[in-house]
Structures are given as structure tokens and as C-alpha cells.
Design a protein around this motif. Structure first.
Motif, PDB file in Angstrom:
ATOM      1  N   SER A  15       4.086  -1.951   2.768  1.00  0.00           N
ATOM      2  CA  SER A  15       4.678  -0.527   2.377  1.00  0.00           C
ATOM      3  C   SER A  15       3.640   0.227   1.976  1.00  0.00           C
ATOM      4  CB  SER A  15       5.599  -1.137   1.158  1.00  0.00           C
ATOM      5  OG  SER A  15       5.234  -1.365   0.129  1.00  0.00           O
TER       6      SER A  15
ATOM      7  N   GLU B 177      11.980   8.473 -13.673  1.00  0.00           N
ATOM      8  CA  GLU B 177      10.614   8.890 -14.666  1.00  0.00           C
ATOM      9  C   GLU B 177      11.291   9.374 -16.045  1.00  0.00           C
ATOM     10  OE1 GLU B 177       7.706  11.424 -12.809  1.00  0.00           O
ATOM     11  OE2 GLU B 177       7.630  10.201 -11.100  1.00  0.00           O
TER      12      GLU B 177
ATOM     13  N   ASN C 144      15.318  -2.100  -7.508  1.00  0.00           N
ATOM     14  CA  ASN C 144      14.000  -2.451  -6.539  1.00  0.00           C
ATOM     15  C   ASN C 144      13.229  -1.179  -6.762  1.00  0.00           C
ATOM     16  OD1 ASN C 144      12.986  -2.838  -3.647  1.00  0.00           O
ATOM     17  ND2 ASN C 144      13.835  -0.514  -3.432  1.00  0.00           N
TER      18      ASN C 144
ATOM     19  N   LYS D   5       5.832  -5.547 -14.730  1.00  0.00           N
ATOM     20  CA  LYS D   5       6.676  -6.480 -14.056  1.00  0.00           C
ATOM     21  C   LYS D   5       6.830  -7.648 -14.871  1.00  0.00           C
ATOM     22  CE  LYS D   5       7.207  -4.177  -9.938  1.00  0.00           C
ATOM     23  NZ  LYS D   5       8.704  -3.847  -9.628  1.00  0.00           N
TER      24      LYS D   5
HETATM   25  N1  LIG Z   1       4.747  -4.015  -1.543  1.00  0.00           N
HETATM   26  C1  LIG Z   1       4.525  -5.041  -2.256  1.00  0.00           C
HETATM   27  O1  LIG Z   1       3.609  -5.523  -1.923  1.00  0.00           O
HETATM   28  C2  LIG Z   1       5.402  -5.342  -3.328  1.00  0.00           C
HETATM   29  C3  LIG Z   1       4.651  -6.622  -4.108  1.00  0.00           C
HETATM   30  C4  LIG Z   1       5.523  -6.962  -5.239  1.00  0.00           C
HETATM   31  C5  LIG Z   1       6.656  -6.450  -5.612  1.00  0.00           C
HETATM   32  N2  LIG Z   1       6.895  -5.100  -5.102  1.00  0.00           N
HETATM   33  C6  LIG Z   1       8.164  -4.309  -5.479  1.00  0.00           C
HETATM   34  O2  LIG Z   1       8.965  -4.033  -4.500  1.00  0.00           O
HETATM   35  C7  LIG Z   1       9.731  -2.846  -4.702  1.00  0.00           C
HETATM   36  C8  LIG Z   1       9.782  -1.962  -3.671  1.00  0.00           C
HETATM   37  O3  LIG Z   1       8.934  -1.479  -3.208  1.00  0.00           O
HETATM   38  P1  LIG Z   1       8.289  -1.368  -1.951  1.00  0.00           P
HETATM   39  O4  LIG Z   1       7.087  -2.294  -1.530  1.00  0.00           O
HETATM   40  O5  LIG Z   1       9.534  -1.270  -0.920  1.00  0.00           O
HETATM   41  O6  LIG Z   1       7.817   0.173  -1.867  1.00  0.00           O
HETATM   42  P2  LIG Z   1       8.131   1.626  -1.498  1.00  0.00           P
HETATM   43  O7  LIG Z   1       8.141   1.804  -0.051  1.00  0.00           O
HETATM   44  O8  LIG Z   1       7.016   2.578  -2.031  1.00  0.00           O
HETATM   45  O9  LIG Z   1       9.581   1.787  -2.186  1.00  0.00           O
HETATM   46  C9  LIG Z   1       9.671   1.993  -3.773  1.00  0.00           C
HETATM   47  C10 LIG Z   1      10.680   2.955  -3.850  1.00  0.00           C
HETATM   48  O10 LIG Z   1      10.951   3.264  -5.175  1.00  0.00           O
HETATM   49  C11 LIG Z   1      11.322   4.576  -5.240  1.00  0.00           C
HETATM   50  N3  LIG Z   1      10.550   5.093  -6.483  1.00  0.00           N
HETATM   51  C12 LIG Z   1       9.409   5.297  -7.078  1.00  0.00           C
HETATM   52  N4  LIG Z   1       9.345   5.843  -8.046  1.00  0.00           N
HETATM   53  C13 LIG Z   1      10.636   6.391  -8.250  1.00  0.00           C
HETATM   54  C14 LIG Z   1      11.273   7.125  -9.454  1.00  0.00           C
HETATM   55  N5  LIG Z   1      10.526   7.495 -10.288  1.00  0.00           N
HETATM   56  N6  LIG Z   1      12.429   7.056  -9.629  1.00  0.00           N
HETATM   57  C15 LIG Z   1      13.241   6.589  -8.500  1.00  0.00           C
HETATM   58  N7  LIG Z   1      12.822   6.075  -7.514  1.00  0.00           N
HETATM   59  C16 LIG Z   1      11.520   5.796  -7.319  1.00  0.00           C
HETATM   60  C17 LIG Z   1      10.526   5.220  -4.081  1.00  0.00           C
HETATM   61  O11 LIG Z   1      11.196   6.323  -3.987  1.00  0.00           O
HETATM   62  P3  LIG Z   1      10.556   7.302  -2.743  1.00  0.00           P
HETATM   63  O12 LIG Z   1      10.973   7.012  -1.405  1.00  0.00           O
HETATM   64  O13 LIG Z   1      10.969   8.831  -3.041  1.00  0.00           O
HETATM   65  O14 LIG Z   1       8.954   7.490  -2.946  1.00  0.00           O
HETATM   66  C18 LIG Z   1      10.967   4.139  -2.992  1.00  0.00           C
HETATM   67  O15 LIG Z   1      12.169   4.511  -2.668  1.00  0.00           O
HETATM   68  C19 LIG Z   1       9.097  -2.137  -6.170  1.00  0.00           C
HETATM   69  O16 LIG Z   1       9.531  -2.392  -7.246  1.00  0.00           O
HETATM   70  C20 LIG Z   1       7.543  -2.806  -6.047  1.00  0.00           C
HETATM   71  O17 LIG Z   1       7.017  -2.840  -7.067  1.00  0.00           O
HETATM   72  C21 LIG Z   1       6.288  -4.529  -3.750  1.00  0.00           C
END
Ligand SMILES: NC(=O)c1ccc[n+]([C@@H]2O[C@H](COP(=O)([O-])OP(=O)(O)OC[C@H]3O[C@@H](n4cnc5c(N)ncnc54)[C@H](OP(=O)(O)O)[C@@H]3O)[C@@H](O)[C@H]2O)c1
Length: 261
Positions: free
Chosen positions: A192, A62, A85, A163
Motif C-alpha cells: 500500500s 489529526e 483501520n 501500534k
Molecule cells: N501497509 C502495511 O504494510 C501495514 C502493515 C501493518 C499495519 N498496517 C496498518 O493498516 C492500516 C491501513 O493501512 P494501509 O496499508 O491500507 O495504508 P493506506 O492505503 O495508506 O491507508 C491508510 C488510510 O488511513 C487514512 N488516514 C491517514 N491519516 C489519516 C487521518 N489523519 N485521519 C483520517 N484518516 C487518515 C488514509 O486516508 P487518505 O486516503 O486520505 O490518505 C487512508 O485511508 C493502517 O492502520 C496501517 O498502520 C499497514
């Protein structure tokens, strides 16, 4: 062997990626904004891979200060790659520490800055994988939209644009640094906490929608394949890895965004 950084290693897909890499004998740096959550993940991985080479480091995307102190902690160390990620999808408009909109900051500006600052430490052939999203295919971007006002902000709209910005920037990185393997991965829609919208319809989506989403294990597979890539500029999705579409490769935004971060 030099380590690979996994950002957001405390999250659903980050955790799976870190564990898989550790199982393959790759040293992993777990980059987490919350060390308590990161420590828990580290312990979980060590419980199933006792000889895993893991390191936990604080990374807050952030703020530029958060990125710079992470880079400082790694100064001079060779790196085998990074999986950018970590990501967010803010429900409401809010500003990050540096005064920019938060989703754009966490998903685009800071991963780009982080990667740029680490470039001198990547070994030749290092893998750089940036996590994008299906939503970019339904997005458009103009430079001024990188700092949306409250009026222009939309939870999904701004997320998609962040993105798309990351995709353009990744293309520029691959073109400027052919000695690295630079690609993007798209996990599909993954079960997630990110897809929880904090809206009244969440219980309905849990029943009707969640069963059709990918598990984090499945969602992260394209990224793991991209972390073994032998070339650049590919869009890893499902079991495929086509070249990034020409309409993105040819966009003037590629160089404009490169000059910006
Ligand atoms: N879920 C989907 O459907 C989807 C689809 C397309 C792309 N994505 C992408 O996949 C990636 C992983 O997402 P996920 O689905 O695994 O979600 P998630 O479980 O919410 O994981 C997101 C991760 O990013 C970390 N994060 C968030 N804000 C942050 C910050 N300010 N500084 C450092 N770390 C930060 C979170 O930390 P905390 O553990 O501390 O919260 C968590 O470890 C993301 O880039 C997301 O945009 C997800």
C-alpha cells in the motif's frame, strides 16, 4: 441493521474491508479524511454492489476536534462496530493540531478517543477491531514515549510504539467492556502507499521487496475475521487468531493507557 464504521475507507485495506462488508449486506459508514477520495471509493463499491448501504462521513484523526465532530454527526445512532483501520507512518517529526506528535496522534490517541466516545452507541456484541502491526513485536513503550520529542522520533520506531500503545489500550477496552468483541488484527506487510518510504531506495524495494508483500485483499482478511469474532482479546494474523500474549495482557501499561485517553 446497525452500521459498522470503517476508518480510512479511502485507503488500500479500508476500501477492501468496506466493499466486503457491503457485499455481506452490512451497512457501512466510510469514515474518511478526504471526502473526494471517500466518494470515489463509495462509487466504486456501488458499481459492484448496487444495493450497498453506504454512508460517507468526514473523519480527521489529526485533531480531537475532527474526532468530536464525527461523533457528533453520529449522535444517538446504534452501531454494530468499528474497524479502526486508518493509520499513518510519518517520515519526519511533526505535530498534530493538538500539539502531540502526529503518528502517535493518528494511530493511537485519536482512534482510542473515537472508540471511547462511541461506546454508549455500540450494541451488545458489537465488534471493535483495531489495526496493529508486526512492528509492535519489536517495540517497547514507556509512558513518556507517547509524546516523543523530535530527538526521540524515528519513522519506524514511533510507528511501532504507536501500534503497541493501541494494543495495550485495546486490552483495557476488552477488559472493561466484556459485552463487546474487542480484538486486534495484523495484516503482515501489505503493498500500500504506507510502505512507500519516500527514500532513494524506493525503486529497489519495488523490485526486490514489493513482490513478497501481501495484497490489500489478503492483508485485510484477519480484520474481516475479527469483525465476525465471538470473543475478545485475540490477535488476528494470517489465518490464525491466538490469544494476545500474556506479556502484553499483564503489563501495567494496559491500565495506565486506559486512564490516559
Ligand atoms: N501497509 C502495511 O504494510 C501495514 C502493515 C501493518 C499495519 N498496517 C496498518 O493498516 C492500516 C491501513 O493501512 P494501509 O496499508 O491500507 O495504508 P493506506 O492505503 O495508506 O491507508 C491508510 C488510510 O488511513 C487514512 N488516514 C491517514 N491519516 C489519516 C487521518 N489523519 N485521519 C483520517 N484518516 C487518515 C488514509 O486516508 P487518505 O486516503 O486520505 O490518505 C487512508 O485511508 C493502517 O492502520 C496501517 O498502520 C499497514
Amino acid at each position: 441493521m446497525a452500521p459498522i464504521i470503517v476508518t480510512g475507507a479511502s485507503g488500500s485495506m479500508g476500501k477492501v474491508a468496506a466493499r466486503q462488508l457491503a457485499q455481506e449486506g452490512v451497512p457501512v459508514i466510510l469514515a474518511c479524511r478526504n471526502l473526494e477520495r471517500g466518494r470515489k471509493v463509495m462509487d466504486e463499491i456501488l458499481a459492484c454492489v448496487p444495493d450497498a448501504q453506504l454512508e460517507l462521513l468526514l473523519l480527521d484523526l489529526e485533531s480531537e476536534a475532527g474526532v468530536r465532530s464525527f461523533v457528533q454527526a453520529l449522535q444517538g445512532r446504534p452501531l454494530a462496530g468499528i474497524f479502526n483501520n486508518a493509520g499513518t507512518m510519518c517520515r519526519r517529526f511533526s505535530l498534530a493540531a493538538d500539539g502531540r506528535e502526529k503518528t502517535m496522534t493518528v494511530n493511537f490517541f485519536m482512534p482510542a478517543l473515537l472508540t471511547r466516545l462511541l461506546l454508549p452507541q455500540f450494541e451488545p456484541g458489537a465488534r471493535i477491531v483495531n489495526m496493529v502491526s508486526l512492528s509492535l513485536k519489536y517495540s517497547t513503550l514507556r509512558l513518556e514515549e507517547l509524546s516523543p520529542s523530535e530527538k526521540d522520533f524515528g519513522q519506524i520506531r514511533t510507528y511501532g510504539k504507536s501500534k503497541l500503545a493501541l494494543l495495550y489500550w485495546t486490552i483495557a477496552l476488552a477488559e472493561h467492556y466484556p459485552q463487546f468483541r474487542v480484538n486486534v488484527s495484523d495484516p503482515g506487510i501489505v503493498d500500500s502507499k504506507m510502505i512507500r518510504m519516500d527514500r532513494w531506495f524506493d525503486p529497489l524495494t519495488d523490485i526486490f521487496f514489493r513482490p513478497f508483500t501481501n495484497s490489500p485483499q489478503k492483508g485485510v482478511r484477519p480484520a474481516l475475521a475479527a469483525l465476525r469474532a465471538e470473543d475478545s482479546l485475540r490477535y488476528y494474523v494470517g489465518k490464525r487468531s491466538p490469544k494476545i500474549a500474556a506479556k502484553y495482557l499483564r503489563s501495567p501499561l494496559v491500565e495506565q493507557l486506559w486512564d490516559l485517553v
